[in-house]
Design an enzyme around this catalytic site. Structure first.
Site, mmCIF file in Angstrom:
data_model
loop_
_atom_site.group_PDB
_atom_site.id
_atom_site.type_symbol
_atom_site.label_atom_id
_atom_site.label_comp_id
_atom_site.label_asym_id
_atom_site.label_seq_id
_atom_site.Cartn_x
_atom_site.Cartn_y
_atom_site.Cartn_z
ATOM 1 N N ARG A 62 48.307 6.273 83.308
ATOM 2 C CA ARG A 62 48.977 7.406 82.642
ATOM 3 C C ARG A 62 48.130 8.648 82.707
ATOM 4 O O ARG A 62 46.907 8.591 82.878
ATOM 5 C CB ARG A 62 49.300 7.084 81.185
ATOM 6 N N HIS A 69 42.980 12.351 71.296
ATOM 7 C CA HIS A 69 42.218 11.995 70.098
ATOM 8 C C HIS A 69 43.033 12.243 68.827
ATOM 9 O O HIS A 69 42.505 12.721 67.821
ATOM 10 C CB HIS A 69 40.872 12.730 70.073
ATOM 11 N N ASP A 71 45.829 9.746 68.466
ATOM 12 C CA ASP A 71 46.609 8.502 68.284
ATOM 13 C C ASP A 71 46.031 7.612 67.185
ATOM 14 O O ASP A 71 46.769 7.055 66.375
ATOM 15 C CB ASP A 71 46.806 7.729 69.606
ATOM 16 N N GLY A 170 39.794 8.259 83.097
ATOM 17 C CA GLY A 170 40.583 8.711 81.946
ATOM 18 C C GLY A 170 42.074 8.580 82.194
ATOM 19 O O GLY A 170 42.880 9.266 81.557
ATOM 20 N N SER A 173 43.176 2.978 83.169
ATOM 21 C CA SER A 173 43.180 1.825 84.083
ATOM 22 C C SER A 173 43.044 0.516 83.320
ATOM 23 O O SER A 173 43.627 -0.500 83.722
ATOM 24 C CB SER A 173 42.044 1.956 85.105
ATOM 25 N N ASP A 214 47.659 4.368 75.256
ATOM 26 C CA ASP A 214 47.625 3.931 76.652
ATOM 27 C C ASP A 214 48.491 2.693 76.880
ATOM 28 O O ASP A 214 49.202 2.580 77.885
ATOM 29 C CB ASP A 214 46.181 3.638 77.076
HETATM 30 C C1 GAF Z 1 41.485 6.753 75.254
HETATM 31 C C2 GAF Z 1 42.037 5.804 74.204
HETATM 32 F F1 GAF Z 1 42.197 4.548 74.735
HETATM 33 C C3 GAF Z 1 43.360 6.302 73.653
HETATM 34 O O1 GAF Z 1 43.793 5.462 72.615
HETATM 35 C C4 GAF Z 1 43.249 7.743 73.181
HETATM 36 O O2 GAF Z 1 42.564 7.813 71.957
HETATM 37 C C5 GAF Z 1 42.587 8.614 74.237
HETATM 38 O O3 GAF Z 1 41.357 8.049 74.690
HETATM 39 C C6 GAF Z 1 42.322 10.002 73.722
HETATM 40 O O4 GAF Z 1 43.521 10.616 73.411
HETATM 41 O O5 GAF Z 1 42.313 6.775 76.369
#
Ligand code: GAF
Length: 408
Positions: A62, A69, A71, A170, A173, A214
């Site tokens: 994705r 930061h 979620d 980022g 994966s 994710d």
């Molecule tokens: C990483 C985390 F796995 C997600 O949950 C999210 O917090 C992201 O960082 C930042 O938005 O991908």
């Protein structure tokens, strides 16, 4: 099945979801798979009661358009599943999960948790372990061990993992691996449960308290759409993206691999918890509430979360009315907030964002994902970044994970 996670059993060859259709266009089948499965199937038939089932499971990576930061504080995010996938292929049987990776030399060789292993053992002789032996403490194999522990499959599995999702970029994966593998080893519940359990597997594998974004986008994405996820109640609204001949989503890798487990991610989560202890859930907090936080670092972290939630909502409104410059401005502000208030960017990423934003035809750009390296995402007019060559990946919004099981 619920929430768009589709499954077919019994050898159907039709595409199973939008994701499958995307794959059909963009990836050729590996010819050696049928041969591999046939070979493994013969091994399982020899002395094992149950014939193996050939399985192919696939989950996308994705890119997050905006809302990073947030979620793990119950906030808003707007990711898109992209046309980069992790694919697990193989055959069921035995009492271990054994996987080869096309990217890494280490092989995963994980015993099924008891009592399933005992049941499988009583059925017949064991398949040979990989020559390299157990590798469950190293790299990608940690995720395999964690998924096996979380999903406790009833039978073993032997197969291969291939991925076009760059690792450490980022682009989620690890979530793609967890989801594809959970499906391959037999998970049959709904997409939300799959996401929640894969998140737990991620926590087991890395010790990092990541959010749900994710895994949810890997399971529930809809082709051609971004997903506005309310991480408080897991509600998802699909947001139609403008046609690709009007606007492109472009990803640029900084070349600096991020490593969630070794990053300051856990500290940021703890800082948000401290902010919430002071002013209540950040999702309900206002900028004025945040101004009352005494500690300047905690105040800055909370300010990022509160303003980022508002930017996600503004971005969605802008996309809905086709106001791409306004959407781009939200991305630019999001990056500044992640850099200055949340302190999760790095100079190499800031420089790419700046260069992208200066290019004609670019509406906006920002770091995407956990930060500390990784990728930048930009929204731009088609071909605005042609001069960036292969550094700028044009990505398509694809559907979520799927699985196919062929009874043998
Ligand atoms: C990483 C985390 F796995 C997600 O949950 C999210 O917090 C992201 O960082 C930042 O938005 O991908």
């Amino acid at each position: 099945m619920e929430h768009g996670l589709r499954e077919r059993v019994g050898g159907e060859s039709e595409p199973l979801s939008d994701g499958a259709a995307d794959c059909r266009d963009h990836e050729h089948r590996e010819d050696d798979f049928e041969e591999h499965v046939e070979h493994e199937g013969r091994r399982y038939r020899h002395g094992v009661d149950e014939p193996g089932v050939a399985v192919e499971a696939r989950a996308p990576g994705r890119v997050n358009l905006i809302g990073d930061h947030t979620d793990y504080t119950g906030g808003l995010v707007l990711p898109v599943a992209i046309d980069r996938w992790t694919t697990v292929r193989g055959v069921t049987g035995g009492s271990r999960v054994r996987l080869r990776s096309s990217a890494f030399a280490e092989r995963a060789d994980v015993p099924l948790p008891a009592p399933a292993a005992e049941v499988a053992r009583s059925r017949g002789p064991q398949v040979r372990p990989f020559a390299a032996g157990s590798a469950s403490t190293a790299s990608w194999t940690r995720y395999v061990a964690a998924v096996v522990e979380e999903f406790t499959p009833r039978t073993g599995f032997v197969g291969t993992v291939r991925s076009t999702v760059p690792v450490g970029a980022g682009l989620a994966s690890s979530a793609a691996l967890e989801v594809a593998l959970a499906l391959a080893v037999g998970f049959t519940g709904d997409a939300d449960e799959l996401a929640a359990r894969c998140r737990r597997a991620e926590h087991r594998a890395t010790g990092t308290p990541t959010g749900i974004m994710d895994q949810l986008i890997a399971t529930r994405a809809v082709a051609g759409h971004a997903s506005l996820i309310d991480c408080r109640d897991r509600g998802i609204a699909t947001i139609e993206l403008p046609p690709r001949d009007e606007v492109e989503i472009v990803v640029v890798h900084s070349g600096v691999g991020h490593e969630l487990a070794s990053s300051a991610y856990g500290r940021r989560v703890a800082e948000c918890e401290r902010a919430a202890e002071s002013i209540g859930p950040l999702r309900d907090a206002s900028v004025d509430d945040v101004a009352g936080i005494v500690d300047p670092v905690i105040r800055a972290r909370a300010r990022h979360v509160v303003t980022e939630n508002a930017r996600v909502a503004r971005f969605v409104d802008a996309v809905r009315v086709g106001d791409l410059p306004a959407a781009g401005q939200c991305m630019v502000e999001s990056h500044a907030s992640l850099r200055d208030d949340y302190a999760v960017s790095i100079p190499a990423v800031d420089a790419i964002v700046e260069a992208l934003c200066a290019a004609p035809g670019v509406f906006g750009a920002r770091m995407t994902g956990g930060g500390f390296g990784g990728c930048v995402v930009a929204l731009c007019r088609p071909d605005a970044l042609a001069s960036w060559g292969s550094r700028a990946w044009r990505v398509r919004a694809v559907g979520g994970a799927w699985v196919r099981r062929d009874a043998r």
